[in-house]
Scaffold this active site. Structure first.
Site, short mmCIF file in Angstrom:
data_model
loop_
_atom_site.label_atom_id
_atom_site.label_comp_id
_atom_site.label_asym_id
_atom_site.label_seq_id
_atom_site.Cartn_x
_atom_site.Cartn_y
_atom_site.Cartn_z
N CYS A 1 29.02 20.43 23.42
CA CYS A 1 27.55 20.81 23.24
C CYS A 1 26.61 20.42 24.36
O CYS A 1 27.04 19.29 24.76
CB CYS A 1 27.32 19.99 22.06
SG CYS A 1 25.84 20.05 21.41
N CYS B 1 12.77 16.29 22.89
CA CYS B 1 12.29 17.99 22.22
C CYS B 1 10.83 17.77 20.69
O CYS B 1 10.99 16.57 21.18
CB CYS B 1 13.71 18.01 21.26
SG CYS B 1 13.17 18.95 19.69
N CYS C 1 25.95 15.03 15.61
CA CYS C 1 24.14 15.55 15.54
C CYS C 1 23.48 14.72 15.06
O CYS C 1 23.35 13.42 14.31
CB CYS C 1 23.80 16.49 14.63
SG CYS C 1 24.85 17.64 14.58
N CYS D 1 16.03 14.35 12.88
CA CYS D 1 16.68 13.91 14.20
C CYS D 1 15.54 12.68 15.15
O CYS D 1 14.66 13.61 15.71
CB CYS D 1 16.30 15.13 13.90
SG CYS D 1 17.56 16.16 16.60
N GLU E 1 22.09 14.42 27.47
CA GLU E 1 23.87 14.14 27.25
C GLU E 1 24.41 15.45 26.42
O GLU E 1 23.63 16.69 26.96
CB GLU E 1 24.33 13.17 25.88
CG GLU E 1 23.71 11.99 26.16
CD GLU E 1 24.14 10.83 25.13
OE1 GLU E 1 24.59 10.19 25.10
OE2 GLU E 1 24.12 11.58 23.79
N CYS F 1 11.18 17.42 14.96
CA CYS F 1 12.29 17.01 13.43
C CYS F 1 12.06 15.58 12.83
O CYS F 1 12.95 14.95 13.33
CB CYS F 1 13.22 18.09 12.53
SG CYS F 1 13.29 19.70 12.87
N1 SAH Z 1 16.43 22.72 18.34
C1 SAH Z 1 18.09 23.36 17.83
C2 SAH Z 1 18.95 22.61 18.68
C3 SAH Z 1 19.03 21.41 17.47
S1 SAH Z 1 20.46 20.27 17.36
C4 SAH Z 1 18.10 23.65 16.48
O1 SAH Z 1 16.73 22.86 16.08
O2 SAH Z 1 18.66 24.40 15.81
C5 SAH Z 1 21.88 20.98 15.92
C6 SAH Z 1 21.82 20.96 14.79
O3 SAH Z 1 21.97 19.77 14.42
C7 SAH Z 1 20.04 21.69 14.56
O4 SAH Z 1 20.77 22.29 13.07
C8 SAH Z 1 19.74 20.34 13.53
O5 SAH Z 1 18.57 20.44 13.09
C9 SAH Z 1 21.09 19.16 12.99
N2 SAH Z 1 21.02 17.99 13.37
C10 SAH Z 1 20.02 17.50 13.89
N3 SAH Z 1 19.19 15.99 13.66
C11 SAH Z 1 20.18 15.48 12.29
C12 SAH Z 1 20.97 14.78 11.72
N4 SAH Z 1 20.37 13.55 11.44
N5 SAH Z 1 22.42 14.76 11.10
C13 SAH Z 1 22.50 16.04 10.78
N6 SAH Z 1 21.97 17.17 12.09
C14 SAH Z 1 20.81 16.66 12.33
#
Ligand code: SAH
Length: 396
Positions: free
Chosen positions: A123, A130, A361, A137, A110, A134
């Site tokens: 974005c 991935c 996010c 996420c 997406e 984490c």
């Molecule tokens: N892999 C990269 C890009 C990820 S997405 C990274 O980790 O930086 C961008 C941001 O969204 C990251 O900081 C990630 O930790 C955050 N993110 C992921 N899941 C989330 C959620 N459920 N709520 C808030 N932020 C989230």
């Protein structure tokens, strides 16, 4: 607690899949000229194709500077359609638009286009799935399907630029001004392709999208060797580090890659980037109720960052399916912000644009399953713009 979440292994090397068809955007300008010559056409046709690609022209019939007889041949060979839109979802009166793309092998990714009065940000995803695991996420929990090719990543930005130019996003024809690598995937785990994408974004039109370095943000979990490599490239793009905890004990569970490169090492690498570029980096911190939002953690983070060239971007957690975690309540958010600011750390809180279309996010993307490739989840930023809780904004 954290250990209640499924613990997934860290995956650094993407599974090998059938490669996407060759595309002009994967090639250097010289390689493209050679490819065109090998197809029996004059080399300058490569430049014509490149202009059409970055202008968002996909229909060969519109490539009127290329002889009609050569259009089909050349565009089939060098401009294959790599991204098929499956659906668009809009919010904010059409100013936020999420697109689900199907790739040649059925994998889904997406991208989200967000239009503001003064800018438009897309974005984009750099991987399908991935491998960074984490637990908060949705993408991290879905595992890694594969790396995207440069052309697949660049194509998302080109499509957004074309949507802005065409006037189909409310507000009249406009220009794409910002790109954030905050969609699906860990950009620095797909380094070479992301590096190529940066070139395409920064190269002036007509052979690139002509974005400014500061309006391109690479967001990473903190792959230290790759941050160092990026530092040596001589680029000045904005670096964002997903920290989410100031202490190794908690960060080991929230951002499992911390067991490889810890908080101190990640910040040191980001500091080196800041020293080289003279630019503040961004610390991403998802505020998770009763997990990482305690006042003592705000103070710890403040201590860590007060002497550094960094600002903090707090993201109230977007709960993902199956997770029992929740966003921090507003008073806890306010307290966290106040303590960071008291420590002298520029701090902003991200707005939640697009959450009503699962565009914020960490929210689930596709429920679809296409051609046997499992559906995937994508985290996208609510907005790249931080909305300050207090009066002043320190957002770069
Ligand atoms: N892999 C990269 C890009 C990820 S997405 C990274 O980790 O930086 C961008 C941001 O969204 C990251 O900081 C990630 O930790 C955050 N993110 C992921 N899941 C989330 C959620 N459920 N709520 C808030 N932020 C989230």
């Amino acid at each position: 607690m954290v250990d209640a979440m499924t613990a997934l292994p860290l995956v650094f090397d993407a599974p090998r899949r059938t490669k996407p068809p060759r595309h002009l955007a994967d090639l250097t300008r010289e390689e493209a000229r050679v490819a065109v010559t090998e197809l029996g056409h004059p080399a300058f046709r490569a430049d014509q194709l490149s202009r059409h690609f970055y202008a968002g022209v996909t229909d060969p019939a519109l490539m009127t500077d290329v002889p009609a007889a050569a259009r089909q041949d050349l565009s089939a060979a060098l401009l294959p359609g790599l991204l098929t839109p499956v659906r668009h979802q809009s919010a904010d009166g059409g100013r936020t638009r999420k697109t689900l793309w199907r790739l040649h092998d059925g994998a889904l990714v997406e991208s989200v286009l967000m239009r503001y009065p003064d800018r438009a940000t897309v974005c984009i995803s750099s991987q399908a799935g991935c491998g960074m695991a984490c637990p908060f996420c949705a993408t991290g929990q879905s595992g890694l399907t594969r790396n995207l090719s440069a052309a697949e990543i660049i194509g998302q930005a080109v499509a957004a630029a074309a949507a802005m130019a065409s006037g189909e996003i409310p507000g009249g024809p406009g220009r794409l001004s910002n790109v954030v690598f905050m969609g699906m995937g860990e950009p620095l785990a797909n380094y070479a392709r992301v590096r190529k994408t940066l070139d395409a974004l920064l190269t002036p039109a007509p052979h690139g999208l002509g974005l400014s370095q500061r309006s391109v943000t690479v967001s990473t979990v903190g792959l230290v060797p790759a941050i160092r490599k990026l530092t040596e490239e001589g680029l000045n793009v904005t670096l964002a580090v997903s920290l989410h905890a100031p202490d190794d004990e908690l960060r080991n569970t929230l951002v499992p890659v911390n067991t490889r490169w810890n908080v101190g090492e990640v910040l040191e690498a980001a500091d080196a980037y800041a020293r080289r570029t003279g630019r503040r980096y961004s610390i991403e911190y998802a505020l998770i109720r009763d997990i990482n939002d305690q006042p003592f953690r705000a103070d710890l983070l403040g201590e860590l960052l007060s002497t550094r060239l960094a600002h903090v971007n707090l993201i109230p957690l977007n709960p993902t399916p199956g997770s029992k975690w929740d966003a921090s309540p507003l008073p806890a958010q306010r307290e966290f912000v106040a303590r960071l600011r008291a420590a002298g750390v520029p701090t902003t809180v991200r707005d939640t644009r697009g959450s009503d279309i699962d565009g914020a996010c960490g929210q689930l993307a596709a429920a679809d399953q296409v051609d046997g490739v499992p559906s995937v989840a994508v985290p996208v930023p609510a907005v790249e713009e931080a909305v300050p809780l207090g009066a002043e904004s320190d957002q770069a």
